[in-house]
Design an enzyme around this catalytic site. Structure first.
Site, mmCIF file in Angstrom:
data_model
loop_
_atom_site.group_PDB
_atom_site.id
_atom_site.type_symbol
_atom_site.label_atom_id
_atom_site.label_comp_id
_atom_site.label_asym_id
_atom_site.label_seq_id
_atom_site.Cartn_x
_atom_site.Cartn_y
_atom_site.Cartn_z
ATOM 1 N N ASP A 98 0.827 -1.215 0.000
ATOM 2 C CA ASP A 98 0.000 0.000 0.000
ATOM 3 C C ASP A 98 0.863 1.267 0.000
ATOM 4 O O ASP A 98 2.009 1.239 0.458
ATOM 5 C CB ASP A 98 -0.905 -0.032 1.248
ATOM 6 C CG ASP A 98 -2.115 0.876 1.097
ATOM 7 O OD1 ASP A 98 -2.312 1.435 0.012
ATOM 8 O OD2 ASP A 98 -2.861 1.020 2.079
ATOM 9 N N GLY A 99 0.277 2.358 -0.492
ATOM 10 C CA GLY A 99 0.919 3.670 -0.369
ATOM 11 C C GLY A 99 1.641 4.154 -1.608
ATOM 12 O O GLY A 99 2.371 5.149 -1.544
ATOM 13 N N HIS B 61 3.190 3.432 -8.769
ATOM 14 C CA HIS B 61 3.013 2.039 -9.183
ATOM 15 C C HIS B 61 4.243 1.546 -9.938
ATOM 16 O O HIS B 61 4.664 0.405 -9.771
ATOM 17 C CB HIS B 61 1.757 1.886 -10.041
ATOM 18 C CG HIS B 61 0.487 2.252 -9.311
ATOM 19 N ND1 HIS B 61 0.234 1.829 -8.020
ATOM 20 C CD2 HIS B 61 -0.577 3.006 -9.672
ATOM 21 C CE1 HIS B 61 -0.942 2.316 -7.641
ATOM 22 N NE2 HIS B 61 -1.451 3.031 -8.619
ATOM 23 N N ASN C 247 -10.582 -2.514 -6.468
ATOM 24 C CA ASN C 247 -9.776 -1.522 -7.193
ATOM 25 C C ASN C 247 -10.375 -1.122 -8.549
ATOM 26 O O ASN C 247 -9.961 -0.132 -9.155
ATOM 27 C CB ASN C 247 -8.330 -2.025 -7.416
ATOM 28 C CG ASN C 247 -7.471 -1.981 -6.176
ATOM 29 O OD1 ASN C 247 -6.526 -2.754 -6.018
ATOM 30 N ND2 ASN C 247 -7.777 -1.060 -5.259
ATOM 31 N N ARG D 6 1.705 -5.175 5.932
ATOM 32 C CA ARG D 6 0.990 -4.120 5.209
ATOM 33 C C ARG D 6 1.742 -2.811 5.380
ATOM 34 O O ARG D 6 2.029 -2.399 6.511
ATOM 35 C CB ARG D 6 -0.454 -3.957 5.699
ATOM 36 C CG ARG D 6 -1.166 -2.863 4.906
ATOM 37 C CD ARG D 6 -2.642 -2.793 5.133
ATOM 38 N NE ARG D 6 -3.232 -1.833 4.194
ATOM 39 C CZ ARG D 6 -4.478 -1.869 3.766
ATOM 40 N NH1 ARG D 6 -5.283 -2.822 4.187
ATOM 41 N NH2 ARG D 6 -4.939 -0.979 2.923
ATOM 42 N N ILE E 256 -7.094 -5.701 6.843
ATOM 43 C CA ILE E 256 -6.834 -6.856 5.978
ATOM 44 C C ILE E 256 -7.356 -6.570 4.560
ATOM 45 O O ILE E 256 -6.885 -7.141 3.582
ATOM 46 C CB ILE E 256 -7.534 -8.117 6.544
ATOM 47 C CG1 ILE E 256 -7.069 -8.420 7.968
ATOM 48 C CG2 ILE E 256 -7.325 -9.322 5.645
ATOM 49 C CD1 ILE E 256 -5.616 -8.758 8.098
#
Ligand code: FPP
Length: 232
Positions: free
Chosen positions: A15-16, A32, A63, A177, A184
């Site tokens: 993530d992020g 990305h 997504n 994560r 989750i």
């Protein structure tokens, strides 16, 4: 210092990417691009450490709600990466397996995914499961439908597990994560039942081997009880 216990299977919610890019004054998609490079580096680190399975959450069933342009860029990025890195992944001994639905993905991406799975099926250094159009609840529902269509009556945990996308893979020992969120988010729900959870503030594009080691150190310090009482 405690001895490092290497998890047999690590799962990661990467993530992020968007936040990192924005903080750098760049468009989200640049996060990305960087994220794919980090995924490759962390795969190599896992091979060096002797991790047997790595499961990466690349695109969730939710997504699809992102702007069309970002979704398209993500798929293009995956297409290019999976095509261009075929040789490299084989050299590294990476067996790639995809989790998720497939049917809704662009046809050319699906073809490249099939080819990559086929071409890496006998690689033995690590198995990398990449979840694309994946949702934990969706995985369970699809398994239930399979059970019904097979006319299965005596369902138990092993037989049900064998119908899930991660069939034949031991459950993750450690879930990481990144980027501060502590959820989750519909990842491999069934398989995470006894997984140790590790959350870090670091965004995925800045996740390094050192950060991976930190997560494994934290994991090594935990007592896994699986519901039992451990004698003192
Ligand atoms: C989360 O960042 C990341 C994703 C939704 C995509 C993750 C995909 C990759 C790293 C590339 C694909 C991977 C491989 C192995 C080919 P975010 O966009 O949700 O970040 P934000 O929360 O800051 O918006």
């Amino acid at each position: 210092m405690e001895e490092l216990k290497i998890p047999r299977h690590i799962a990661i919610i990467m993530d992020g990417n968007g936040r990192w890019a924005k903080n750098q004054g760049m468009p989200r998609v640049m996060g990305h691009y960087r994220g794919v490079e980090v995924a490759e580096d962390i795969t190599e680190a896992c091979i060096d450490l002797g991790v047997e399975y790595l499961t990466l959450f690349a695109f969730s069933t939710e997504n699809w709600n992102r702007p069309r342009e970002e979704v398209d860029t993500l798929f293009d990025l995956m297409k290019t990466y999976f095509h261009e890195k075929r040789e490299r992944l084989r050299e590294l001994g990476v067996r790639v397996r995809f989790l998720g639905r497939r049917g809704r993905l662009p046809t050319d991406l699906r073809k490249i995914m099939d080819t990559l799975e086929r071409e890496t099926q006998s690689c033995e250094n690590i198995q990398v499961n990449i979840a694309i159009d994946y949702g934990g609840r969706d995985d369970i529902i699809r398994a239930v439908k399979k059970a019904i269509s097979l006319g299965m009556e005596d369902i138990d945990e092993p037989s049900f597990s064998s119908l899930l996308d991660m069939s034949g893979v031991p459950d993750p020992d450690l879930l990481i994560r990144t980027a501060g969120e502590r959820r989750i988010s519909n990842f491999v729900l069934w398989n995470l039942a006894y997984t140790e959870l590790y959350f870090t503030e670091v965004c995925w594009p800045e996740f390094t081997r050192e950060e991976l080691i930190k997560a494994i150190e934290d994991y090594s310090s935990r007592q896994r009880k699986f519901g039992r009482i451990l004698d003192e």
